[in-house]
Design an enzyme around this catalytic site. Structure first.
Site, PDB file in Angstrom:
ATOM      1  NE  ARG A 162      44.032  -5.126  35.797  1.00 26.76           N
ATOM      2  CZ  ARG A 162      44.351  -3.935  36.312  1.00 26.76           C
ATOM      3  NH1 ARG A 162      43.592  -3.395  37.252  1.00 26.76           N
ATOM      4  NH2 ARG A 162      45.362  -3.259  35.859  1.00 26.76           N
ATOM      5  CB  SER A 237      48.208  -8.753  32.241  1.00 22.17           C
ATOM      6  OG  SER A 237      48.802  -7.513  31.992  1.00 22.17           O
ATOM      7  CD  GLU A 333      44.319  -8.983  34.140  1.00 27.35           C
ATOM      8  OE1 GLU A 333      45.366  -8.646  34.704  1.00 27.35           O
ATOM      9  OE2 GLU A 333      43.865  -8.391  33.131  1.00 27.35           O
TER      10      GLU A 333
HETATM   11  C1  LIG Z   1      46.376  -6.320  24.217  1.00 24.07           C
HETATM   12  C2  LIG Z   1      45.515  -6.314  25.468  1.00 24.07           C
HETATM   13  C3  LIG Z   1      45.785  -5.409  26.477  1.00 24.07           C
HETATM   14  C4  LIG Z   1      44.989  -5.372  27.633  1.00 24.07           C
HETATM   15  N1  LIG Z   1      45.284  -4.443  28.590  1.00 24.07           N
HETATM   16  C5  LIG Z   1      44.519  -4.367  29.708  1.00 24.07           C
HETATM   17  C6  LIG Z   1      44.781  -3.378  30.707  1.00 24.07           C
HETATM   18  O1  LIG Z   1      45.677  -2.556  30.572  1.00 24.07           O
HETATM   19  N2  LIG Z   1      43.986  -3.360  31.813  1.00 24.07           N
HETATM   20  C7  LIG Z   1      42.948  -4.224  31.986  1.00 24.07           C
HETATM   21  O2  LIG Z   1      42.269  -4.131  33.006  1.00 24.07           O
HETATM   22  N3  LIG Z   1      42.678  -5.169  31.046  1.00 24.07           N
HETATM   23  C8  LIG Z   1      43.429  -5.261  29.928  1.00 24.07           C
HETATM   24  N4  LIG Z   1      43.155  -6.219  28.972  1.00 24.07           N
HETATM   25  C9  LIG Z   1      42.072  -7.185  29.216  1.00 24.07           C
HETATM   26  C10 LIG Z   1      40.722  -6.791  28.576  1.00 24.07           C
HETATM   27  O3  LIG Z   1      40.891  -5.821  27.592  1.00 24.07           O
HETATM   28  C11 LIG Z   1      39.737  -6.257  29.617  1.00 24.07           C
HETATM   29  O4  LIG Z   1      39.560  -7.195  30.644  1.00 24.07           O
HETATM   30  C12 LIG Z   1      38.360  -5.939  29.008  1.00 24.07           C
HETATM   31  O5  LIG Z   1      37.537  -5.313  29.956  1.00 24.07           O
HETATM   32  C13 LIG Z   1      37.656  -7.183  28.479  1.00 24.07           C
HETATM   33  O6  LIG Z   1      36.542  -6.743  27.733  1.00 24.07           O
HETATM   34  P1  LIG Z   1      35.787  -7.688  26.716  1.00 24.07           P
HETATM   35  O7  LIG Z   1      34.587  -6.954  26.250  1.00 24.07           O
HETATM   36  O8  LIG Z   1      36.727  -8.152  25.663  1.00 24.07           O
HETATM   37  O9  LIG Z   1      35.373  -8.889  27.675  1.00 24.07           O
HETATM   38  P2  LIG Z   1      35.237 -10.432  27.320  1.00 24.07           P
HETATM   39  O10 LIG Z   1      36.592 -11.020  27.154  1.00 24.07           O
HETATM   40  O11 LIG Z   1      34.262 -10.656  26.235  1.00 24.07           O
HETATM   41  O12 LIG Z   1      34.613 -10.983  28.686  1.00 24.07           O
HETATM   42  C14 LIG Z   1      35.363 -10.965  29.871  1.00 24.07           C
HETATM   43  C15 LIG Z   1      34.486 -11.482  31.016  1.00 24.07           C
HETATM   44  O13 LIG Z   1      33.433 -10.562  31.272  1.00 24.07           O
HETATM   45  C16 LIG Z   1      32.152 -11.176  31.089  1.00 24.07           C
HETATM   46  N5  LIG Z   1      31.306 -10.165  30.435  1.00 24.07           N
HETATM   47  C17 LIG Z   1      31.566  -9.517  29.275  1.00 24.07           C
HETATM   48  N6  LIG Z   1      30.603  -8.606  29.028  1.00 24.07           N
HETATM   49  C18 LIG Z   1      29.718  -8.684  30.049  1.00 24.07           C
HETATM   50  C19 LIG Z   1      28.495  -8.001  30.374  1.00 24.07           C
HETATM   51  N7  LIG Z   1      27.981  -7.047  29.575  1.00 24.07           N
HETATM   52  N8  LIG Z   1      27.834  -8.351  31.518  1.00 24.07           N
HETATM   53  C20 LIG Z   1      28.327  -9.318  32.332  1.00 24.07           C
HETATM   54  N9  LIG Z   1      29.467 -10.004  32.076  1.00 24.07           N
HETATM   55  C21 LIG Z   1      30.165  -9.675  30.960  1.00 24.07           C
HETATM   56  C22 LIG Z   1      32.415 -12.384  30.216  1.00 24.07           C
HETATM   57  O14 LIG Z   1      31.437 -13.389  30.428  1.00 24.07           O
HETATM   58  C23 LIG Z   1      33.797 -12.809  30.694  1.00 24.07           C
HETATM   59  O15 LIG Z   1      33.709 -13.541  31.888  1.00 24.07           O
HETATM   60  C24 LIG Z   1      43.917  -6.279  27.794  1.00 24.07           C
HETATM   61  C25 LIG Z   1      43.644  -7.184  26.749  1.00 24.07           C
HETATM   62  C26 LIG Z   1      44.430  -7.202  25.599  1.00 24.07           C
HETATM   63  C27 LIG Z   1      44.092  -8.162  24.492  1.00 24.07           C
END
Ligand SMILES: Cc1cc2nc3c(=O)[nH]c(=O)nc-3n(C[C@H](O)[C@H](O)[C@H](O)COP(=O)(O)OP(=O)(O)OC[C@H]3O[C@@H](n4cnc5c(N)ncnc54)[C@H](O)[C@@H]3O)c2cc1C
Length: 338
Positions: A162, A237, A333
């Site tokens: 992570r 998580s 995380e």
């Molecule tokens: C129900 C649920 C289950 C989940 N299960 C998992 C799992 O099994 N495994 C796992 O790893 N994660 C899991 N996650 C966490 C999440 O889905 C991941 O971390 C996902 O990659 C976040 O994507 P996002 O586009 O929503 O990012 P955001 O929440 O919008 O951003 C996250 C971070 O990344 C940065 N960011 C976003 N896009 C970019 C970009 N294009 N360039 C540079 N920086 C950027 C943001 O500034 C922020 O710091 C889960 C979340 C939920 C709600």
């Protein structure tokens, strides 16, 4: 929604908490992003994907750039491997479905992870025995200060559990505009040993699974186990599973012989944070409008508050409880946005 000259971010975060930004822009191409980054007003902007791994603690004083760069295509292939390129704004699960439909193997275990492709390398998303780094080819990025493009290979990203360079030395330095994955076209390396993937496949009556079967099994497991953010605000998580020195793990095992733990390497073991949280008495415990989920102790849940800081307050309570009982410091995380 715009209110008092600010834009509400409530629908842009899966916790569903209220927060606002003075400036919000949606970006649909790398060129548009390069132009926007030249604008002094967007210098310190928060880069936002699907908002599924962030917790807003208050209204923002900085602008928000929402990444919506589309597109999925194969850019190179051999008989065995296809390199698939996906725009940072593609919904991660849509990419998984596209790959499964095209019989491209490698990310089926990552089905139904919320969020967008561009955020996947930031924390090296992972689930059910697979991490992004296993199939990562490279990422196209733009330097936020200079506007220059750069390609990051797997070494540059310094992926960990992570974790990646984008969360450490390169924090806020680059925007990911596309991610490219090397996927198998045949002889897929199927991974069914993690969690209850095997059991679920057996329940589905499948003895010789293909990548589509694995994806369906993972979707079924996740749907049963994890709260749907559309119904109950959460970010999956909330904490990382702590990785502790083997000696520390042995010390705890003397006291808690049933403690689950996993070998990482010759020096470290991983302990499931969900188990620690449950043992510390927080699983399913609700305090007002916040709490840890009753099926998955690692998931911090919003039962109806608009205030991110209340969720964070509860998370800190959980961290204190685990520290007191086990002497282990949990690390969030989820990205805290102040
Ligand atoms: C129900 C649920 C289950 C989940 N299960 C998992 C799992 O099994 N495994 C796992 O790893 N994660 C899991 N996650 C966490 C999440 O889905 C991941 O971390 C996902 O990659 C976040 O994507 P996002 O586009 O929503 O990012 P955001 O929440 O919008 O951003 C996250 C971070 O990344 C940065 N960011 C976003 N896009 C970019 C970009 N294009 N360039 C540079 N920086 C950027 C943001 O500034 C922020 O710091 C889960 C979340 C939920 C709600």
């Amino acid at each position: 929604m715009k209110k008092n000259n600010t834009v509400s971010l409530q629908e842009y975060n899966t916790f569903g908490v209220a927060a606002s930004t003075p400036l919000f822009v949606e970006i649909k191409s790398s060129l548009a992003l390069q132009e926007k980054l030249k604008d002094e007003a967007f210098k310190d902007a928060l880069i936002l994907g699907g908002g599924s791994n962030i917790l807003f603690l208050a209204d923002l004083s900085k602008p928000v750039i929402k990444i919506s760069i589309p597109g999925i295509r194969i850019i190179n292939e051999t008989e065995q491997i296809a390199v698939v390129s996906a725009g940072a704004g593609v919904v991660w699960h849509d990419l998984v479905m596209w790959c499964v439909a095209n019989n491209l193997g490698g990310i089926e275990n990552l089905s139904l992870i919320p969020g967008l492709v561009g955020a996947a390398p930031i924390q090296n998303i992972g689930a059910y025995g697979v991490e992004l780094s296993d199939v990562f080819y490279d990422a196209l990025c733009i330097n936020r200060k200079t506007g220059e493009s750069r390609i990051f290979n797997v070494k540059d990203c310094d992926f960990g559990y992570r974790d990646s360079a984008f969360k450490n030395d390169l924090k806020d330095a680059y925007v990911v505009t596309a991610v490219r994955l090397a996927l198998t076209k045949k002889n897929h390396n199927l991974k069914t040993n993690y969690g209850n993937v095997k059991e679920t496949l057996a329940q589905m009556g499948i003895t010789k699974p293909n990548i589509e079967d694995i994806s369906k099994a993972v979707v079924q497991i996740r749907t049963n186990k994890l709260p749907d953010p559309k119904k109950l605000g959460n970010a999956g998580s909330f904490f990382k599973n702590p990785i502790v020195p083997k000696g520390e793990c042995a010390r705890l095992l003397l006291q808690y012989p049933n403690m689950p733990h996993y070998h990482i390497d010759s020096n470290f073991d991983k302990i499931p944070a969900g188990w620690l949280i449950e043992q510390a008495g927080f699983k399913g415990l609700k305090k007002g409008k916040v709490g840890m989920h009753d099926k998955q102790a690692l998931v911090l849940v919003n039962y109806g508050t608009l205030y991110g800081k209340l969720l964070w307050k509860h998370a800190k309570l959980v961290m204190e409880g685990v520290e007191k009982k086990f002497g282990i410091s949990l690390e969030p995380e989820v990205n805290l946005i102040r």
